[in-house]
Design a protein around this motif. Structure first.
Motif, short mmCIF file in Angstrom:
data_model
loop_
_atom_site.label_atom_id
_atom_site.label_comp_id
_atom_site.label_asym_id
_atom_site.label_seq_id
_atom_site.Cartn_x
_atom_site.Cartn_y
_atom_site.Cartn_z
N THR A 38 33.80 35.54 44.52
CA THR A 38 33.16 35.03 43.30
C THR A 38 33.58 33.59 43.02
O THR A 38 32.78 32.77 42.56
N SER A 41 31.81 31.37 45.50
CA SER A 41 30.39 31.31 45.16
C SER A 41 30.16 30.35 43.99
O SER A 41 29.16 29.62 43.95
N ASN A 42 31.11 30.34 43.06
CA ASN A 42 31.04 29.40 41.93
C ASN A 42 31.14 27.96 42.44
O ASN A 42 30.41 27.06 41.99
N PHE A 60 32.16 33.75 35.50
CA PHE A 60 33.38 33.98 36.28
C PHE A 60 34.56 34.25 35.35
O PHE A 60 35.36 35.17 35.57
#
Length: 560
Positions: A38, A41-42, A60
């Motif tokens: 995550t 991906s951010n 997030f």
């Protein structure tokens, strides 16, 4: 005397704890992997815009800065690190394959690479309430302090590589892993690449238009914050040093109690009490196969115990389960789990002989992998009498034309020619495709072979008293696929019940004077409705369950 491990012996508490420990370590590792996925991906949203990164960061933070997310994340960090130290302590030897050593070293180095980043973001937010957004972080470590940015990029790659190695060791023994490996490898490569590109693109955008994102804010002062970073460095370094010191103390204490392990060729390895047979092999440099890395998840390291005291420790629950699955004899043990308490003589089962060691240790298909494949057996009918009436060179010419026709048909359908056996051919399908595709490819190959044989008969009609006829058997199911043989005769092949059944179906086609017999398993996988055809139940020698099959007098009729 031979060791006969007691199958009903009570399970030692230590083995149960070891199993639970591995499960907890896997769970915490997956939590950390989810966090990295995550987080990266951010970062990758920077390829869209800095604003997209900030919007992604809101979600997030809601996930990982919530009370439950905080406990789960930092509890996993601490637990995973402590369990890694425990695994390091439990190792009797630090000699290990390169991948295992890389995973261990990368994991232990991570805290020292990430402490500054964690303190400057999460800890600062917890102490002062100052929330560093992407514009501030990117400008600080990518533009103003590129050396720190490079170190963070390195930490990103190391963290991801460490996690990927852990997932690899976990999934490698799974039968479906070879079919999915390319997709998993591609994803594992793209995640950090996209994250770095996104972060770099955000840095370029902020550098080109600094006024658009405002000036760097001055975070509130905190007397405690400057001391946390050095304190964490000391804490993590101290735990690693304490673990290594404990290993040294244990080695000095155990060295007085040693065990002799005798290998083939009168090789004797003396190790302290508590070492496993696999660890003894690695210490002495004796080639010893271990596909799962010594975690008890496969049986490739198994040994046959020839002599030893009958009061050796019994197999753990995990070892018993693995041995039962392969129907091992009572004197077979897993070398990675067997820690002899008395002198013992063993023979590595899967690493005897020069070719056995050389090919199995190379990895890949050489180790043998279970796959769902489709198999085609085909054979010329009446070829022996045909060859009796021809000169040897004429016979060779006809055979080569036949093999050429079959080989091209199989390859055009997407299959692989395993071997030629006399005037018979064994072909495999599904080495790089799904079981359903493999079944359809095998059927397609049978139709192509029929058409090619018809063309061959027409081309050499004047040479044959009777047209060439063929018998084919098709079956699908699990088989072990790998490099087998000796020396120059080593090749990719398959073994197992599925191969034997396909051979029996080809023999049935000869007995019934038909061109093709298709098993129900293959027809089901291919989505082929043969309910209007003649069906027979075939008894396969050495196979408990009979095999349902469909009788196809003319193979070409399947294409109509």
């Amino acid at each position: 005397m031979k060791i006969l491990p007691g199958k009903s012996a009570p399970e030692p508490l230590g083995s149960e704890i070891a199993i639970r420990t591995r499960e907890i370590r896997l769970f915490t590792g997956l939590v950390l992997g989810a966090f990295l996925l995550t987080h990266f991906s951010n970062h990758a949203l920077g390829l869209v815009s800095v604003e997209a990164m900030e919007a992604g960061r809101v979600w997030f933070n809601r996930l990982w800065r919530s009370p439950a997310g905080t406990v789960l994340l930092y509890g996993s960090v601490l637990t995973h690190f402590l369990l890694a130290l425990l695994a390091l302590y439990r190792r009797r030897s630090l000699r290990m394959p390169f991948r295992e050593a890389a995973q261990l070293i990368l994991g232990l180095s991570l805290p020292f690479l990430l402490v500054a980043h964690v303190v400057g973001t999460r800890v600062e937010w917890a102490l002062t309430g100052h929330d560093s957004g992407y514009p501030e972080v990117v400008r600080s470590i990518w533009i103003l302090n590129p050396a720190i940015g490079a170190r963070q990029a390195l930490a990103l790659v190391i963290a991801w590589l460490h996690g990927c190695l852990g997932v690899y060791f976990w999934l490698r023994p799974k039968p479906w892993f070879p079919r999915s490996a390319l997709i998993l490898y591609t994803g594992a490569l793209l995640v950090p690449v996209l994250a770095l590109l996104g972060f770099a693109e955000a840095g370029r955008s902020i550098e080109e238009a600094p006024d658009r994102f405002g000036s760097l804010p001055v975070p509130p002062a905190s007397d405690l914050l400057p001391m946390i970073g050095p304190g964490l460095y000391v804490a993590f370094g101290g735990m690693i040093a304490a673990t290594l010191a404990a290993r040294l103390v244990r080695s000095l204490r155990l060295w007085s109690r040693r065990v002799r392990i005798v290998y083939p060729g009168d090789q004797v390895v003396t190790v302290p009490l508590g070492f496993s047979v696999l660890e003894a092999s690695r210490i002495a440099g004796i080639p010893h196969l271990s596909v799962c890395g010594g975690r008890g998840r496969c049986s490739t390291c198994r040994v046959r115990v020839l002599e030893g005291d009958p009061h050796q420790p019994p197999p753990t629950a995990q070892e018993r389960g693995t041995l039962a699955r392969i129907k091992a004899g009572p004197n077979v043990r897993l070398a990675c789990q067997f820690r002899p308490t008395h002198d013992v003589s063993v023979v590595p089962i899967l690493s005897t002989g020069r070719n056995g060691v050389a090919s199995l240790v190379r990895g890949g298909r050489a180790q043998g992998q279970e796959q769902e494949i489709a198999v085609l057996f085909c054979d010329l009918r009446g070829f022996t009498s045909l060859a009796e009436r021809r000169l040897p060179f004429d016979t060779v010419f006809i055979l080569n034309r036949y093999f050429e026709a079959v080989g091209e048909s199989v390859e055009d359908a997407g299959g692989y020619i395993d071997k030629f056996i006399g005037d018979g051919v064994l072909a495999l399908f599904g080495l790089k495709s799904t079981p359903q595709q493999a079944a359809r490819q095998a059927l397609d190959a049978a139709l192509r072979i029929k058409a090619a044989l018809k063309h061959l008969n027409e081309e050499y009609e004047s040479e044959f008293e009777q047209p060439l006829k063929i018998a084919m058997g098709l079956h699908a199911g699990p088989a072990i696929v790998g490099q087998m043989g000796y020396g120059q005769a080593t090749s990719l092949t398959a073994v197992g019940d599925t191969i034997n059944a396909a051979s029996r179906l080809e023999g049935l086609a000869k007995e019934l004077d038909v061109e093709l017999v298709v098993s129900e398993d293959l027809a089901t996988r291919a989505g082929l409705d043969l309910s209007s055809r003649d069906r027979q139940i075939v008894q396969i020698r050495g196979r408990a369950a009979p095999l349902g099959s469909w009788i196809i007098p003319e193979a070409g009729s399947l294409g109509r």
